[in-house]
Write an enzyme that holds these catalytic residues in place. Sequence first.
Site, PDB file in Angstrom:
ATOM      1  N   ASP A 173      41.323  36.849  48.325  1.00 25.65           N
ATOM      2  CA  ASP A 173      40.836  38.152  47.870  1.00 25.65           C
ATOM      3  C   ASP A 173      41.984  39.157  47.896  1.00 25.65           C
ATOM      4  O   ASP A 173      42.948  39.000  48.653  1.00 25.65           O
ATOM      5  CB  ASP A 173      39.717  38.654  48.782  1.00 25.65           C
ATOM      6  N   ARG A 214      41.872  35.468  39.510  1.00 23.35           N
ATOM      7  CA  ARG A 214      40.555  36.067  39.315  1.00 23.35           C
ATOM      8  C   ARG A 214      40.794  37.534  38.955  1.00 23.35           C
ATOM      9  O   ARG A 214      41.335  38.303  39.761  1.00 23.35           O
ATOM     10  CB  ARG A 214      39.729  35.971  40.589  1.00 23.35           C
TER      11      ARG A 214
END
Length: 289
Positions: free
Chosen positions: A123, A173
């Site tokens: 992340d 992502r």
Amino acid sequence: MQVVHSERYDPGLTERLLFRVAKKWVAGYSQEDAVKAAIDANNRGMSAILNFLGEDTLDRRQVDAAVREYLLLMDLLKERGVRGCMSVKPTQLGLAIDYDACLQNFRALAAKAKSLNQFLWLDMESARFTEQTITIYLELLKEYSEVGVAIQAYLKRSASDLLHIIEHGGKVRLVKGAYHEGEEHAFSSKDQVDRNYLHLLEMLAKSDSFFAVATHDSDLVEKALELGGNPEFQMLMGIRDELKAGLVARKLRVAEYIPYGSQWLPYSVRRIRERKRNLLLLARSLVQQ
């Protein structure tokens, strides 16, 4: 000192009331809650991306506990036959304490993921950790191919970062970004963020690497489909379920991001800030108590 919890955590009354709202986008407190939500995602035609909530950790014992949590969760997914993987925040693994220790923790998770044939996502957090997160990612990529990193479209530096990652054959992502940042780091308007997201999307579509389109914006989803590149579409648990179902029906790859654990409040604040309807949900829930 705030303690990291997974199993056997008993929240107080106020926390339980607030969690009635948060459970819309948080699976629960335990690994079992997370796995149950992941199986539900699988049953709806999606893979699962699990995240044990926690960030900005400054206690090494909490860091060690988070590493153990993820290692156990990886095994549990394998045992239950769940189609899914992990997504981990670097500060949860000690980036705010020690870069080298954080890198070693990620290496341990990446090695475990490889042994189980699972993917591992990093992340992205606030702008002060962007540089180190990308450096850690590129170090992992030297040894493990099935790792990816989030890139935030609201950051002004992201086009340069993305080009660097693409040059190394990395997997990305693409998200809009949910942390509060100053104008020196981030675009301030939605139009600017959307334009940059599209620009980054075009860069990814032209690359030969796997990438994920992580947005709930229908217009950007359709733009991604027009551009091609066969991306995976990733969306948060509890948000735009009808869009997810529509993409699944079109035989596209879809993954649901499923967070769990006792540290749900900072995550929920970001979800409430992003969408006005979540603020109305919170107010309505509290009035109805």
